[in-house]
Structures are given as structure tokens and as C-alpha cells.
Design a protein around this motif. Structure first.
Motif, PDB file in Angstrom:
ATOM      1  N   ARG A  47       8.268   5.240 -10.707  1.00 26.84           N
ATOM      2  CA  ARG A  47       6.983   5.207 -11.426  1.00 26.84           C
ATOM      3  C   ARG A  47       6.188   6.481 -11.171  1.00 26.84           C
ATOM      4  NH1 ARG A  47       4.288  -0.828 -10.874  1.00 26.84           N
ATOM      5  NH2 ARG A  47       6.074  -1.964 -11.726  1.00 26.84           N
ATOM      6  N   ILE A  48       6.258   6.996  -9.953  1.00 29.40           N
ATOM      7  CA  ILE A  48       5.539   8.233  -9.629  1.00 29.40           C
ATOM      8  C   ILE A  48       6.145   9.405 -10.394  1.00 29.40           C
ATOM      9  CG2 ILE A  48       4.997   9.872  -7.773  1.00 29.40           C
ATOM     10  CD1 ILE A  48       4.812   7.344  -5.908  1.00 29.40           C
ATOM     11  N   TRP A 118      -4.353   3.868  -3.011  1.00 35.56           N
ATOM     12  CA  TRP A 118      -5.406   4.184  -3.962  1.00 35.56           C
ATOM     13  C   TRP A 118      -5.299   3.354  -5.235  1.00 35.56           C
ATOM     14  CZ3 TRP A 118      -4.086  10.063  -3.719  1.00 35.56           C
ATOM     15  CH2 TRP A 118      -4.446  10.565  -2.467  1.00 35.56           C
ATOM     16  N   PHE A 119      -4.073   3.101  -5.688  1.00 34.69           N
ATOM     17  CA  PHE A 119      -3.824   2.343  -6.912  1.00 34.69           C
ATOM     18  C   PHE A 119      -2.757   1.279  -6.657  1.00 34.69           C
ATOM     19  CE2 PHE A 119      -4.835   6.765  -8.132  1.00 34.69           C
ATOM     20  CZ  PHE A 119      -6.028   6.553  -8.792  1.00 34.69           C
ATOM     21  N   PRO A 120      -3.060   0.304  -5.801  1.00 36.76           N
ATOM     22  CA  PRO A 120      -2.036  -0.688  -5.433  1.00 36.76           C
ATOM     23  C   PRO A 120      -1.554  -1.527  -6.617  1.00 36.76           C
ATOM     24  CG  PRO A 120      -4.194  -1.360  -4.627  1.00 36.76           C
ATOM     25  CD  PRO A 120      -4.336   0.039  -5.149  1.00 36.76           C
ATOM     26  N   GLU A 124       2.034  -0.227  -5.474  1.00 34.86           N
ATOM     27  CA  GLU A 124       2.341  -0.925  -4.227  1.00 34.86           C
ATOM     28  C   GLU A 124       3.662  -1.679  -4.360  1.00 34.86           C
ATOM     29  OE1 GLU A 124      -0.191  -3.613  -1.198  1.00 34.86           O
ATOM     30  OE2 GLU A 124      -0.013  -4.449  -3.213  1.00 34.86           O
ATOM     31  N   PRO A 125       4.609  -1.428  -3.441  1.00 33.74           N
ATOM     32  CA  PRO A 125       5.871  -2.181  -3.508  1.00 33.74           C
ATOM     33  C   PRO A 125       5.645  -3.643  -3.137  1.00 33.74           C
ATOM     34  CG  PRO A 125       5.919  -0.573  -1.706  1.00 33.74           C
ATOM     35  CD  PRO A 125       4.609  -0.439  -2.388  1.00 33.74           C
ATOM     36  N   TRP A 126       6.288  -4.528  -3.882  1.00 34.31           N
ATOM     37  CA  TRP A 126       6.148  -5.966  -3.648  1.00 34.31           C
ATOM     38  C   TRP A 126       7.378  -6.576  -3.000  1.00 34.31           C
ATOM     39  CZ3 TRP A 126       3.808  -8.847  -8.463  1.00 34.31           C
ATOM     40  CH2 TRP A 126       2.491  -8.409  -8.675  1.00 34.31           C
ATOM     41  N   GLU A 127       8.543  -6.010  -3.267  1.00 35.71           N
ATOM     42  CA  GLU A 127       9.792  -6.648  -2.857  1.00 35.71           C
ATOM     43  C   GLU A 127      10.742  -5.616  -2.275  1.00 35.71           C
ATOM     44  OE1 GLU A 127      11.468  -8.639  -6.222  1.00 35.71           O
ATOM     45  OE2 GLU A 127       9.663  -9.812  -6.589  1.00 35.71           O
TER      46      GLU A 127
END
Length: 166
Positions: A47-48, A118-120, A124-127
Motif C-alpha cells: 500500500r505504501i 499517523w494513518f492507522p 496498520e497491519p491487522w493480521e
């Protein structure tokens, strides 16, 4: 191909990158929030890279008149595409089981670039890594990302070669 035609083809390429990048981010968020497929660390890294492509496309479209900027955006595009391909390959390898221990729940981002903090909602990783959802026609997200990465490498190399030939 004349200079005007080459300029139009690179403008088309960067416009396409912009639209596809936004679409990819939207699809990823739909899978995350609409279908409850949480992203892993490798997915966040991809995504980045996609965000980098979106920003690069905006820069390329606004600086078309400057050859040094066209060269810089072309080189940066090749670098982003190579990085995205590496992350996509690693995601595919984890999914298929020929790469082990490729990720954990830590994003690995430095404090000065802490997008996950900053932008979870987006980064933000979930798994943990291990699988990617199916998209269409039995193609998994990892397989689709490999195809998109290959196309990005070819497109970026074309744009760079076109710019250097002018």
C-alpha cells in the motif's frame, strides 16, 4: 514517434498510474473494511508503494515540461515498481509456502515515517501474513499484485527510455 506523441504517451501512462493507484487503494480498503480481510505487514508495505506511485504520478503530471523532472520521475517509478514487485513476490511466496517467516505484526517503519501510527485506518497491519483473498477468476490478491508489479516495471522502464531518447 514524435516528441509530441511521446509526451502524450507518458502523460497517458502517469494518468493511468494515478487512476489505477487510487483504485488499488480503494479496493484494498474495501477488502479490509467491507469484507473484513485485514492487511498483513507485506500488504501494508505494498500500500505504501502504491501511495508512492500515486504521489509520483501527480508530480510527473505537473512537471511534464522539465526533462530533469521527467528523468527523475521515470527513475523513481522504476525503483517503486521494483520495490513493489519484491514485496508482492514475498507475499506470494508466503501464501504459497515457499517463503517462511517473512513478516510479523510490526510494520518496520521508522519513527520519522510512521504511517501506521499517523494513518492507522489505512496503514496498520491487522493480521499475520499467510494468505490473500481471492479477487476474480480464482486469482488471489498476491497473484494480481505480481501482475500489476510486472506491468509497473515495464511501464516505468518504457517511460524512462522514452524520456532519455528525447
Amino acid at each position: 514517434m514524435g516528441v509530441a506523441a511521446q509526451g502524450k504517451s507518458t502523460s497517458f501512462y502517469w494518468s493511468l498510474v494515478l487512476v489505477l493507484g487510487i483504485a488499488m487503494e480503494a479496493i484494498a480498503l474495501y477488502f479490509q473494511y467491507g469484507l473484513d480481510y485485514g492487511p498483513c505487514v507485506l500488504c501494508i508495505h505494498i500500500r505504501i508503494y502504491v501511495l508512492g506511485f500515486i504521489l509520483l504520478a501527480l508530480l510527473a503530471l505537473t512537471t511534464q515540461g522539465s526533462k530533469p523532472m521527467r528523468v527523475l520521475t521515470g527513475l523513481t517509478g522504476v525503483g517503486l515498481a521494483a520495490g513493489m514487485a519484491e514485496r508482492s513476490w514475498k507475499t506470494f511466496g508466503v501464501e504459497r509456502g515457499f517463503i517462511e517467516g517473512a513478516c510479523d505484526m510490526d510494520s518496520g517503519l521508522p519513527d520519522w515515517f510512521a504511517l501506521d501510527k499517523w494513518f492507522p485506518t489505512v496503514f496498520e497491519p491487522w493480521e499475520p501474513c499467510g494468505y490473500t483473498p481471492e479477487l476474480l477468476f480464482d486469482i488471489t490478491m498476491a497473484e494480481g499484485l505480481l501482475a500489476v508489479s510486472a506491468a509497473a516495471i515495464l511501464g516505468s522502464l518504457y517511460v524512462l527510455a522514452t524520456t532519455l531518447r528525447r
